[in-house]
Design a protein around this motif. Structure first.
Motif, PDB file in Angstrom:
ATOM      1  N   ARG A  53     -50.119  23.122 -34.408  1.00 49.76           N
ATOM      2  CA  ARG A  53     -49.366  21.561 -34.770  1.00 49.76           C
ATOM      3  C   ARG A  53     -50.053  21.069 -36.082  1.00 49.76           C
ATOM      4  N   ILE A  89     -53.046  24.583 -29.276  1.00 49.44           N
ATOM      5  CA  ILE A  89     -51.998  24.298 -29.491  1.00 49.44           C
ATOM      6  C   ILE A  89     -51.704  22.578 -30.704  1.00 49.44           C
ATOM      7  N   GLU A  90     -52.748  22.081 -30.293  1.00 47.09           N
ATOM      8  CA  GLU A  90     -53.360  21.381 -31.367  1.00 47.09           C
ATOM      9  C   GLU A  90     -53.400  21.741 -33.166  1.00 47.09           C
ATOM     10  N   VAL A 108     -54.584  24.006 -24.416  1.00 46.47           N
ATOM     11  CA  VAL A 108     -54.246  22.793 -25.449  1.00 46.47           C
ATOM     12  C   VAL A 108     -54.782  22.371 -27.337  1.00 46.47           C
TER      13      VAL A 108
END
Lengths: 423, 423
Positions: B239, B235-236, B232
């Motif tokens: 981004r 993924i952040e 997580v």
């Protein structure tokens, strides 16, 4: 000479034969479906002890309709349960000693320093798959029974010894033994507790969350909705639910446990092409069920919570996350902390080990939940295996613990089985 | 009668035979490895046109050592490239017309309203896998060449027509054509641009991120470190990197595009047991490469960024996320917006369609990048297929667009190939 001393001396004299028995059990690779050769060793021992023996393959069709049945397979052919009963002289309290014969697979052999089925003894430990979980515990039970017999100690209540299949995949073996009608005033399961006493056990269930996105080419990913990014929201919200559920637990047995009933997301898979926006992710996990909770209530709470994710992210209003319950399920178990069997177990623990036992709630389920919920038998989990190494490479058992557990059980049974049965 | 009018009339008269040709091409299921029957249709057409034909299976061993080579397979047996050259009278500028014959698989047939290989014509559209991507574009090129021939229009520069394999898996077919020595002063690839003109194309590469956790039982998940939860974070942060990379882009061609060079995470997989804390998650994705960027620079930036994740989470200091580059890779491409071929294409577009063309940067790579970077041939992407339906069920092409693209190409080539070649 008092009984405790006699038991201790007999066990000391029989340590080597106990280790040989464990060795023979560990050398049989009794993973699910291949339990028969290890059960044969048990049967041979029960014959030697002269117990009333019951060997049967659980009836899949009969079990299938039971609400607590789960199993990855479709038949129990060649996977028999084994029960041996030592009849008491009558009028005393009965006890059920339950152990599972199945072991989890050994995994990557390269991660083992010892042959997983070699049962090597090194520095007071025996290494191998199943030493700790839980063939060592099974040997403790058999030793305790044998000590009572060898010493001709009078026993009023019955002792029911069970060697069941399938604990590692959901408990069908113990469920079958319950449905066959075996009962007792109390049950003890010597799962690997590192010699702690667990009067309560956490249950658990497996869930599958299907998170939906909207596909698009990765080069124009803004035209899609990534199921992976939506899964991040779901993962975070599941963590919030875990906090909420654990905030309600004030049982002092859970005082030293950071998260009494964890929700674990153990598997994730989604998408099928690096250049595409993934339109589906599947999360699989395990939700812990507190000892006093009903599994159906936990399901309802979880489904309700997941069903309301639209409050946090509009996407879920039109694309709700799907919840399914699948695979394994372990029922939570509990016994009154003031139950006489608890008191006897604690007292004999202190006598044998010269220290106070650690009494905790287990972080995982056992077949004890089935005895509690289905058979109504108060159940205690207490065993010699080392919790940390269960299911791991280089699993071992401390042989002294196996002998001490046998001693505690034998002493406890002498007292328990000679108590007046008021039922 | 002027040339434009003649071309228009010839195309109008030959519309039905063009549709028949497209039909025959679509009916051959030319997924990777099965291109030969569709190539046979092309070869037959090139013979009919009397072009100089070159048919060869790319040499895997030769290609393998090329830095821009990627392919999922290990041989090109039965997967031939086809080239047809229409020699000019000499002294004019040459043009290369390139189309790929391979199509992506049709996927779940239940999602199709029409037979994916039926080539049904309904309301001016032909339906089927490959209609848009990009057999329709290939027919436009062949029609343009045939029109010039049929009308006996004098052409000074050469026209090199290519029907290549393997665009969908990384461009080995076009790379092989480049290495075989085909050159031209400009290249046009009629990929499905919905009649937009793309003087710049985004490149892309596939990455794999391996995120490490620490295994534990789900019931004591606090003793482990979940690779899913660590993912997580990854993924952040990916981004955030996407935001950073796109903040640097001020090319007016990208003005109307929300994320000019997206980073898409398209696949995730990790963990193997719902009740265990997962110790590994693999994320696979695609990073967009801006037309003017070098792929090696993008790799370095990405690796450096992922290598520094420890700044945000200590876990990554001791357990760095591993980056690997794998699978497909599309090279970015670009042509000067003031290039004479661009001007001619725009002018003829206006003449034929009576409107201004939309000029944009493509959100995805094509073989155009290979022509730009490896062969040094300025390349324009412009074609009749509908961008949105490429790779999707119910893929279709608007047949009017196929005819208009042919008309624009024919008119443009008359001008371009008769320009003095100064090289």
């Amino acid at each position: 000479m008092d009984v405790q001393k006699k038991i201790n001396e007999w066990l000391t004299l029989n340590r080597e034969q106990a280790i040989r028995l464990l060795k023979r059990l560990v050398q049989e690779r009794s993973i699910t479906g291949l339990e028969s050769s290890a059960q044969a060793v048990i049967i041979e021992k029960l014959r030697e002890l002269g117990l009333e023996i019951d060997i049967w393959e659980p009836d899949f069709t009969e079990l299938q309709s039971h609400p607590y049945f789960v199993s990855p397979r479709s038949s129990f052919t060649d996977s028999a349960n084994v029960v041996g009963v030592m009849k008491g002289t009558g009028g005393g309290k009965s006890i059920l000693l339950n152990g599972h014969i199945d072991v989890v697979p050994e995994g990557d052999p390269k991660q083992w320093e010892y042959d997983p089925y070699g049962a090597d003894v090194v520095n007071g430990k025996m290494y191998g798959r199943g030493t700790t979980d839980m063939k060592g515990g099974t040997v403790s039970m058999l030793l305790a029974i044998e000590a009572l017999q060898a010493l001709n100690l009078p026993i009023k209540g019955d002792i029911v010894f069970q060697s069941v299949i399938e604990e590692e995949s959901g408990g069908a073996g113990s469920l079958a033994a319950i449905l066959r009608g075996y009962k007792a005033d109390v049950a003890i399961i010597p799962e690997p507790t590192s010699m702690k006493i667990f009067p309560k056990q956490q249950g658990s269930m497996w869930f599958r969350l299907t998170v939906t996105g909207k596909s698009a080419h990765g080069g124009t990913r803004y035209e899609g909705v990534s199921a992976i990014e939506k899964s991040v929201v779901v993962i975070e919200k599941v963590r919030d639910l875990e906090v909420l559920r654990n905030s309600r637990i004030d049982d002092p047995l859970y005082q030293s446990i950071p998260i009494p009933v964890p929700i674990n997301i153990g598997k994730v898979s989604g998408g099928n092409w690096p250049s595409s926006v993934p339109d589906q992710v599947i999360l699989e996990g395990r939700i812990g069920v507190a000892p006093e909770e009903e599994m159906e209530d936990v399901k309802r709470e979880f489904e309700h919570y997941i069903g309301n994710l639209g409050e946090f992210d509009d996407w879920f209003v039109t694309h709700p996350v799907e919840v399914t319950w699948f695979g394994a399920r372990w029922v939570p178990g509990t016994i009154d902390l003031k139950h006489e069997a608890m008191t006897l177990l604690e007292n004999n623990y202190k006598k044998v080990r010269k220290q106070n036992p650690v009494i905790e709630a287990s972080p995982w389920g056992t077949d004890g939940g089935l005895f509690t919920k289905v058979a109504g038998i108060p159940t205690i989990i207490f065993g010699p295996g080392t919790t940390e190494v269960a299911h791991y490479p280089n699993e071992f058992i401390i042989l002294d613990h196996m002998m001490e557990a046998a001693e505690i059980l034998a002493n406890m049974m002498v007292e328990w089985c000679n108590m007046e049965d008021e039922s």
